[in-house]
Write a protein that holds these residues in place. Structure first.
Motif, PDB file in Angstrom:
ATOM      1  N   THR A  13       0.808  -1.219   0.000  1.00 44.16           N
ATOM      2  CA  THR A  13       0.000   0.000   0.000  1.00 44.16           C
ATOM      3  C   THR A  13       0.840   1.266   0.000  1.00 44.16           C
ATOM      4  O   THR A  13       0.391   2.303  -0.472  1.00 44.16           O
ATOM      5  CB  THR A  13      -0.932   0.020   1.219  1.00 44.16           C
ATOM      6  OG1 THR A  13      -0.151  -0.101   2.425  1.00 44.16           O
ATOM      7  CG2 THR A  13      -1.922  -1.135   1.155  1.00 44.16           C
ATOM      8  N   GLU A  14       2.084   1.200   0.526  1.00 47.00           N
ATOM      9  CA  GLU A  14       2.884   2.415   0.667  1.00 47.00           C
ATOM     10  C   GLU A  14       4.332   2.195   0.250  1.00 47.00           C
ATOM     11  O   GLU A  14       4.853   1.074   0.316  1.00 47.00           O
ATOM     12  CB  GLU A  14       2.853   2.911   2.119  1.00 47.00           C
ATOM     13  CG  GLU A  14       1.480   3.385   2.581  1.00 47.00           C
ATOM     14  CD  GLU A  14       1.555   3.981   3.969  1.00 47.00           C
ATOM     15  OE1 GLU A  14       1.893   3.236   4.900  1.00 47.00           O
ATOM     16  OE2 GLU A  14       1.293   5.189   4.126  1.00 47.00           O
ATOM     17  N   THR A  15       4.976   3.273  -0.159  1.00 44.42           N
ATOM     18  CA  THR A  15       6.418   3.274  -0.377  1.00 44.42           C
ATOM     19  C   THR A  15       7.108   3.155   0.978  1.00 44.42           C
ATOM     20  O   THR A  15       6.707   3.799   1.946  1.00 44.42           O
ATOM     21  CB  THR A  15       6.852   4.563  -1.077  1.00 44.42           C
ATOM     22  OG1 THR A  15       6.228   4.622  -2.369  1.00 44.42           O
ATOM     23  CG2 THR A  15       8.360   4.628  -1.242  1.00 44.42           C
ATOM     24  N   ARG A  55      -2.512   7.220  -4.414  1.00 44.52           N
ATOM     25  CA  ARG A  55      -3.557   6.228  -4.674  1.00 44.52           C
ATOM     26  C   ARG A  55      -4.790   6.447  -3.795  1.00 44.52           C
ATOM     27  O   ARG A  55      -5.925   6.287  -4.254  1.00 44.52           O
ATOM     28  CB  ARG A  55      -3.005   4.820  -4.466  1.00 44.52           C
ATOM     29  CG  ARG A  55      -2.082   4.351  -5.599  1.00 44.52           C
ATOM     30  CD  ARG A  55      -1.720   2.893  -5.449  1.00 44.52           C
ATOM     31  NE  ARG A  55      -0.923   2.663  -4.251  1.00 44.52           N
ATOM     32  CZ  ARG A  55       0.395   2.781  -4.195  1.00 44.52           C
ATOM     33  NH1 ARG A  55       1.073   3.149  -5.274  1.00 44.52           N
ATOM     34  NH2 ARG A  55       1.049   2.551  -3.080  1.00 44.52           N
ATOM     35  N   ASP A 112       1.668   6.841  -0.539  1.00 48.23           N
ATOM     36  CA  ASP A 112       1.152   5.862  -1.505  1.00 48.23           C
ATOM     37  C   ASP A 112       1.105   6.392  -2.937  1.00 48.23           C
ATOM     38  O   ASP A 112       0.376   5.860  -3.767  1.00 48.23           O
ATOM     39  CB  ASP A 112      -0.244   5.401  -1.079  1.00 48.23           C
ATOM     40  CG  ASP A 112      -1.255   6.550  -1.071  1.00 48.23           C
ATOM     41  OD1 ASP A 112      -0.858   7.701  -1.336  1.00 48.23           O
ATOM     42  OD2 ASP A 112      -2.446   6.282  -0.808  1.00 48.23           O
ATOM     43  N   THR A 157       8.790   0.624  -3.718  1.00 49.70           N
ATOM     44  CA  THR A 157       7.714   1.545  -4.070  1.00 49.70           C
ATOM     45  C   THR A 157       6.816   0.886  -5.109  1.00 49.70           C
ATOM     46  O   THR A 157       7.175  -0.144  -5.698  1.00 49.70           O
ATOM     47  CB  THR A 157       8.275   2.874  -4.599  1.00 49.70           C
ATOM     48  OG1 THR A 157       7.212   3.833  -4.722  1.00 49.70           O
ATOM     49  CG2 THR A 157       8.937   2.688  -5.956  1.00 49.70           C
ATOM     50  N   ARG A 158       5.666   1.497  -5.323  1.00 49.50           N
ATOM     51  CA  ARG A 158       4.685   0.953  -6.255  1.00 49.50           C
ATOM     52  C   ARG A 158       4.125   2.069  -7.119  1.00 49.50           C
ATOM     53  O   ARG A 158       3.733   3.125  -6.616  1.00 49.50           O
ATOM     54  CB  ARG A 158       3.558   0.284  -5.465  1.00 49.50           C
ATOM     55  CG  ARG A 158       2.379  -0.162  -6.303  1.00 49.50           C
ATOM     56  CD  ARG A 158       1.303  -0.745  -5.404  1.00 49.50           C
ATOM     57  NE  ARG A 158      -0.015  -0.690  -6.020  1.00 49.50           N
ATOM     58  CZ  ARG A 158      -1.155  -0.891  -5.379  1.00 49.50           C
ATOM     59  NH1 ARG A 158      -1.135  -1.154  -4.091  1.00 49.50           N
ATOM     60  NH2 ARG A 158      -2.300  -0.820  -6.016  1.00 49.50           N
TER      61      ARG A 158
END
Length: 434
Positions: free
Chosen positions: A90-92, A367, A364, A114-115
């Motif tokens: 959900t989070e970096t 997001r 995030d 990260t995403r």
């Protein structure tokens, strides 16, 4: 009143830790039982692999759960368990782990992950180090340095077909390299350090991990958009290692890497309890017939409050059971973990370990804000739909799909609104025809 409750809670946790430590002090009969149970024919193949540091837990949440983490992987520790998990975090996160291993050996690890939408990336750098002291025949210290095993990893994963109902199929891979540094030793006659003498025993390995992760809802008795069940499969340390750097015989294959396959599952049937289960099977890629015993592990997260979790874990591998207990403190932008582990080998003396981890949560990438906009647009569409303003409802839901093209409620809403418009047109045309 609130402070009194907080004090009582921490007194309870302290007593629990004390009880666990007391249990660890009188464990010899229990250890003997597991040793006898686990000493089967496969035990003779243990310890024949190189770069054993790849099997040492870095610490943190994963170790607190007894390494039953393949099917959970909800923080930066995923990179050592399931390569597919970076795309569903959900989070970096930027994380630091410290594990005080056996005797004077220690393991330090840094992870960044990260995403970006449904794609995740991560990087890791870690090092196992221990003092290396050499004495001559008279017992005099002639050399002091460190033996080290360092590793570096880069991960990428993607969650395919992720939507509102079907949460997607996450696939990922991690490329890793590791280097073993053996200190130079001395000449037996002169006690002088022989330059580059340790290089021939040093070595390096190149390998990859692959993983699969699925998440879905099953027997969920609470409201949450987060799926309550995860299932993960992974293959770890697929590769080769080399040694003999700079030696007269030249570069040659080292012992096999500690390759293993793992399957895991996590279940959250109640908001305050999460259970995890893992099974791992080591494999010798050079000699598959040299079978090694599998291990099973289980863990539990007890979320007493939003800020504090208690974690319990156990792992059994033949005659080497391991028990862990950890506490986790959640702050606004950080998460701290303190873990105690008891390793029971085939000896009467338990090996006690302490590990620490700190994770900085870096957001995030917007997001949550995008989801808030989606919710507002979707609810506005519902209002139009209830008022029979179907064209306006479709307009709102099409805006939703521009942000998230796989938002199933908006897709179904548009289909329903178009059906209503079509039905209304049919009724109107039939009345006009009559």
């Amino acid at each position: 009143m609130k402070n009194t409750k907080t004090k009582r809670f921490f007194i309870f946790v302290s007593l629990l830790f004390c009880a666990f430590n007391a249990f660890c002090l009188d464990i010899s009969d229990f250890s003997d039982f597991f040793t006898d149970l686990g000493y089967i024919d496969s035990s003779k193949n243990e310890g024949i692999t190189s770069f054993r540091s790849l099997l040492i837990p870095v610490g943190g949440r994963s170790e607190s759960l007894g390494s039953a983490y393949t099917g959970l992987c909800d923080d930066a520790g995923y990179i050592n368990f399931n390569a597919a998990a970076s795309c569903i975090l959900t989070e970096t996160q930027a994380s630091a782990f410290h594990n005080s291993w056996i005797a004077d050996s220690k393991m330090d690890t840094l992870v960044y992950t990260t995403r970006i939408d449904n794609t995740g990336i991560g990087f890791q750098a870690g090092c196992l180090y221990m003092p290396f002291t050499e004495y001559n025949i008279f017992g005099e210290r002639v050399n002091a340095s460190y033996y080290t095993e360092s590793n570096f990893a880069a991960n990428i994963s993607h969650n395919f077909l992720a939507g509102y109902d079907f949460k997607g199929l996450a696939l990922g891979a991690t490329v890793k390299s590791t280097f073993r540094s053996v200190p130079d030793y001395t000449d037996n006659n002169t006690d002088a350090i022989i330059s580059l003498s340790g290089l021939a025993q040093s070595g390096f390995g190149i390998m990859a991990d692959v993983g699969i992760m699925m998440q879905f809802n099953f027997l969920k008795f609470f409201a949450s958009r987060t799926p309550n069940v995860r299932i993960g499969l992974s293959a770890q340390n697929l590769g080769v290692a080399f040694t003999g750097i700079g030696s007269k015989t030249g570069l040659k294959l080292d012992d096999p890497l500690p390759t293993f396959f793992a399957a895991g599952m996590s279940c959250q049937f109640l908001p305050i309890i999460t259970a995890t289960f893992d099974i791992k099977q080591p494999v010798n890629l050079f000699h598959p017939e040299q079978y090694q015993i599998f291990s099973v592990s289980a863990g539990a997260i007890l979320a007493f409050t939003k800020q504090f979790n208690l974690l319990l874990g156990a792992e059994i591998k033949g005659g080497n059971p391991r028990f862990s207990v950890g506490s986790e403190l959640q702050m606004t932008n950080a998460r701290l973990n303190f873990n105690y582990t008891l390793d029971l080998t085939s000896s009467f003396n338990p090996v006690n370990r302490i590990s620490l981890s700190a994770k900085i949560l870096l957001g995030d990438r917007g997001r949550a804000e995008r989801q808030k906009i989606i919710d507002e647009l979707y609810l506005k569409g519902l209002e139009y739909y209830a008022a029979s303003e179907w064209e306006n409802a479709i307009e709102q839901w099409e805006l939703v799909l521009k942000i998230n093209k796989r938002y199933d409620p908006a897709i179904l809403g548009i289909e329903s609104a178009r059906s209503q418009i079509e039905m209304y047109e049919r009724v109107r045309n039939s009345m006009f025809f009559e």
